[in-house]
Motif scaffolding. Structure first.
Motif, PDB file in Angstrom:
ATOM      1  N   ALA A 199       0.897  -1.154   0.107  1.00 48.56           N
ATOM      2  CA  ALA A 199      -0.122  -0.049   0.022  1.00 48.56           C
ATOM      3  C   ALA A 199       0.719   1.263   0.193  1.00 48.56           C
ATOM      4  CB  ALA A 199      -0.934  -0.107   1.227  1.00 48.56           C
ATOM      5  N   LEU A 200       0.365   2.190  -0.707  1.00 53.18           N
ATOM      6  CA  LEU A 200       1.070   3.544  -0.934  1.00 53.18           C
ATOM      7  C   LEU A 200       0.694   4.451  -0.084  1.00 53.18           C
ATOM      8  CD1 LEU A 200       1.411   3.689  -4.643  1.00 53.18           C
ATOM      9  CD2 LEU A 200       3.248   3.460  -3.114  1.00 53.18           C
ATOM     10  N   LYS A 201      -0.617   4.218   0.417  1.00 55.02           N
ATOM     11  CA  LYS A 201      -1.066   5.304   1.466  1.00 55.02           C
ATOM     12  C   LYS A 201      -1.349   4.436   2.551  1.00 55.02           C
ATOM     13  CE  LYS A 201      -3.364   7.968  -1.970  1.00 55.02           C
ATOM     14  NZ  LYS A 201      -4.672   8.849  -2.306  1.00 55.02           N
ATOM     15  N   GLU A 202      -1.432   5.354   3.815  1.00 59.67           N
ATOM     16  CA  GLU A 202      -1.708   4.620   5.229  1.00 59.67           C
ATOM     17  C   GLU A 202      -3.294   4.575   5.156  1.00 59.67           C
ATOM     18  OE1 GLU A 202      -0.115   6.376   8.550  1.00 59.67           O
ATOM     19  OE2 GLU A 202       1.858   6.773   7.763  1.00 59.67           O
ATOM     20  N   ARG A 203      -3.659   3.428   5.782  1.00 59.74           N
ATOM     21  CA  ARG A 203      -5.167   3.341   5.883  1.00 59.74           C
ATOM     22  C   ARG A 203      -5.557   4.107   6.887  1.00 59.74           C
ATOM     23  NH1 ARG A 203      -6.927  -2.903   4.865  1.00 59.74           N
ATOM     24  NH2 ARG A 203      -5.837  -2.951   2.802  1.00 59.74           N
ATOM     25  N   LYS A 204      -6.853   4.624   6.920  1.00 58.69           N
ATOM     26  CA  LYS A 204      -7.705   5.427   7.997  1.00 58.69           C
ATOM     27  C   LYS A 204      -7.501   4.642   9.149  1.00 58.69           C
ATOM     28  CE  LYS A 204     -11.746   6.324   7.005  1.00 58.69           C
ATOM     29  NZ  LYS A 204     -13.250   6.835   6.794  1.00 58.69           N
ATOM     30  N   VAL A 205      -7.108   5.009  10.134  1.00 60.29           N
ATOM     31  CA  VAL A 205      -7.197   4.488  11.613  1.00 60.29           C
ATOM     32  C   VAL A 205      -8.512   4.775  12.250  1.00 60.29           C
ATOM     33  CG1 VAL A 205      -6.049   4.472  13.749  1.00 60.29           C
ATOM     34  CG2 VAL A 205      -4.678   5.011  11.670  1.00 60.29           C
ATOM     35  N   PHE A 206      -9.410   5.737  12.071  1.00 57.35           N
ATOM     36  CA  PHE A 206     -10.578   5.773  12.931  1.00 57.35           C
ATOM     37  C   PHE A 206     -11.503   6.026  12.072  1.00 57.35           C
ATOM     38  CE2 PHE A 206      -7.265   7.954  15.511  1.00 57.35           C
ATOM     39  CZ  PHE A 206      -7.316   7.065  16.536  1.00 57.35           C
ATOM     40  N   GLU A 207     -12.806   5.311  12.441  1.00 59.16           N
ATOM     41  CA  GLU A 207     -13.857   5.500  11.436  1.00 59.16           C
ATOM     42  C   GLU A 207     -15.056   6.058  12.306  1.00 59.16           C
ATOM     43  OE1 GLU A 207     -16.402   2.533   8.612  1.00 59.16           O
ATOM     44  OE2 GLU A 207     -14.859   1.553   9.961  1.00 59.16           O
ATOM     45  N   GLN A 208     -15.976   6.925  11.699  1.00 56.26           N
ATOM     46  CA  GLN A 208     -17.060   7.732  12.513  1.00 56.26           C
ATOM     47  C   GLN A 208     -18.454   6.608  12.227  1.00 56.26           C
ATOM     48  OE1 GLN A 208     -17.937  10.564  14.295  1.00 56.26           O
ATOM     49  NE2 GLN A 208     -15.467  10.842  14.510  1.00 56.26           N
ATOM     50  N   LEU A 209     -18.924   5.925  13.337  1.00 55.99           N
ATOM     51  CA  LEU A 209     -20.156   5.213  13.207  1.00 55.99           C
ATOM     52  C   LEU A 209     -21.329   5.586  14.015  1.00 55.99           C
ATOM     53  CD1 LEU A 209     -18.257   1.707  13.442  1.00 55.99           C
ATOM     54  CD2 LEU A 209     -19.131   2.913  11.298  1.00 55.99           C
ATOM     55  N   TRP A 210     -22.323   5.431  13.588  1.00 55.14           N
ATOM     56  CA  TRP A 210     -23.808   5.768  14.265  1.00 55.14           C
ATOM     57  C   TRP A 210     -23.908   4.693  15.331  1.00 55.14           C
ATOM     58  CZ3 TRP A 210     -25.974  10.297  13.797  1.00 55.14           C
ATOM     59  CH2 TRP A 210     -25.577  11.043  12.783  1.00 55.14           C
ATOM     60  N   LYS A 211     -24.033   5.089  16.748  1.00 57.80           N
ATOM     61  CA  LYS A 211     -24.206   4.310  17.716  1.00 57.80           C
ATOM     62  C   LYS A 211     -25.625   4.055  18.524  1.00 57.80           C
ATOM     63  CE  LYS A 211     -22.168   3.307  22.175  1.00 57.80           C
ATOM     64  NZ  LYS A 211     -20.974   3.932  23.263  1.00 57.80           N
ATOM     65  N   TYR A 212     -26.229   2.788  18.204  1.00 62.44           N
ATOM     66  CA  TYR A 212     -27.594   2.502  18.741  1.00 62.44           C
ATOM     67  C   TYR A 212     -27.596   1.703  19.714  1.00 62.44           C
ATOM     68  CZ  TYR A 212     -28.986   4.704  14.141  1.00 62.44           C
ATOM     69  OH  TYR A 212     -29.388   5.549  13.149  1.00 62.44           O
ATOM     70  N   GLN A 213     -28.611   1.830  20.786  1.00 61.82           N
ATOM     71  CA  GLN A 213     -28.658   0.979  21.826  1.00 61.82           C
ATOM     72  C   GLN A 213     -30.181   0.170  22.027  1.00 61.82           C
ATOM     73  OE1 GLN A 213     -27.481   2.346  25.566  1.00 61.82           O
ATOM     74  NE2 GLN A 213     -26.964   0.425  26.593  1.00 61.82           N
ATOM     75  N   GLY A 234     -36.738  -5.337  20.986  1.00 63.59           N
ATOM     76  CA  GLY A 234     -36.777  -3.926  21.895  1.00 63.59           C
ATOM     77  C   GLY A 234     -36.561  -2.919  20.918  1.00 63.59           C
ATOM     78  N   ARG A 235     -37.019  -1.662  21.381  1.00 63.99           N
ATOM     79  CA  ARG A 235     -36.833  -0.488  20.543  1.00 63.99           C
ATOM     80  C   ARG A 235     -35.341   0.012  20.470  1.00 63.99           C
ATOM     81  NH1 ARG A 235     -40.778   2.863  18.788  1.00 63.99           N
ATOM     82  NH2 ARG A 235     -39.367   4.769  19.206  1.00 63.99           N
ATOM     83  N   LEU A 236     -34.848   0.627  19.556  1.00 59.67           N
ATOM     84  CA  LEU A 236     -33.511   1.183  19.351  1.00 59.67           C
ATOM     85  C   LEU A 236     -33.500   2.748  19.741  1.00 59.67           C
ATOM     86  CD1 LEU A 236     -32.104  -0.884  16.347  1.00 59.67           C
ATOM     87  CD2 LEU A 236     -31.840  -1.405  18.439  1.00 59.67           C
ATOM     88  N   GLU A 237     -32.524   3.074  20.356  1.00 53.36           N
ATOM     89  CA  GLU A 237     -32.396   4.344  20.504  1.00 53.36           C
ATOM     90  C   GLU A 237     -30.975   5.084  20.048  1.00 53.36           C
ATOM     91  OE1 GLU A 237     -32.505   4.973  24.614  1.00 53.36           O
ATOM     92  OE2 GLU A 237     -34.284   4.126  25.006  1.00 53.36           O
ATOM     93  N   LEU A 238     -31.066   6.077  19.363  1.00 52.39           N
ATOM     94  CA  LEU A 238     -29.781   6.653  18.577  1.00 52.39           C
ATOM     95  C   LEU A 238     -29.155   7.377  19.706  1.00 52.39           C
ATOM     96  CD1 LEU A 238     -28.171   7.441  16.504  1.00 52.39           C
ATOM     97  CD2 LEU A 238     -29.566   9.404  16.132  1.00 52.39           C
ATOM     98  N   LEU A 239     -27.793   7.005  19.979  1.00 53.12           N
ATOM     99  CA  LEU A 239     -26.909   7.733  21.097  1.00 53.12           C
ATOM    100  C   LEU A 239     -25.905   8.607  20.318  1.00 53.12           C
ATOM    101  CD1 LEU A 239     -25.901   4.246  22.927  1.00 53.12           C
ATOM    102  CD2 LEU A 239     -27.649   6.120  23.544  1.00 53.12           C
ATOM    103  N   GLY A 240     -25.920   8.473  19.133  1.00 53.22           N
ATOM    104  CA  GLY A 240     -25.093   9.715  18.350  1.00 53.22           C
ATOM    105  C   GLY A 240     -23.902   8.975  17.526  1.00 53.22           C
TER     106      GLY A 240
END
Length: 157
Positions: free
Chosen positions: A103-117, A143-149
């Motif tokens: 690989a010529l470029k570094e891979r993305k270390v972090f990823e933004q994901l939606w969190k539900y509970q 059960g119902r899912l709630e968006l935590l952000g």
């Protein structure tokens, strides 16, 4: 390394490693992004990614050149020149060419994901895209899912 030195390098490597002359054109192509090199079946010319030489060094670049020369010589001889062919695999191993370009470029270390509970059992869910919480329910207890952000997670790779 410029185009003239590249041409001389490929011709010399072909004679020293394969004991066969390289009689076509070798060039650098800055538009190549995801590959180290390319062999053209119709013209028998070779293209190389200059970033491989700049970022990864001469040893890796030499392995890429050997890889493309394997395609070149096998195709001209009428043998199996594709990656999956036994002739190609055997010759590549014999000349110690690279199977893949690192690989010529570094891979993305972090990823933004939606969190539900789940409001029932507390099960956590991570999703790349937002989901409709009126439509989807928990797979464990329904059960119902709630968006935590949004949450930031490490990639595995």
């Amino acid at each position: 390394m410029d185009q003239v030195k590249l041409q001389a390098f490929v011709e010399e490597l072909s004679l020293n490693v394969f004991s066969k002359p390289f009689r076509h054109k070798a060039t650098f192509n800055k538009r190549l992004k995801t590959t180290g090199g390319r062999y053209f079946l119709k013209t028998h010319n070779l293209d190389f990614n200059p970033l491989v030489l700049e970022v990864l060094g001469m040893d890796i670049f030499e392995g890429v050149v050997k890889h493309e020369l394997c395609h070149y010589h096998l195709h001209l001889e009428g043998k199996g020149h594709r990656h999956q062919d036994a002739d190609f695999k055997a010759l590549l191993k014999e000349v110690a060419g690279l199977r893949f370009t690192p690989a010529l470029k570094e891979r993305k270390v972090f990823e933004q994901l939606w969190k539900y509970q789940c409001s029932g059992c507390g099960q956590l869910y991570y999703r790349k895209r937002r989901i409709n919480t009126e439509r989807y329910v928990c797979s464990n207890c329904r059960g119902r899912l709630e968006l935590l952000g949004k949450d930031t997670l490490h990639n595995k790779s």
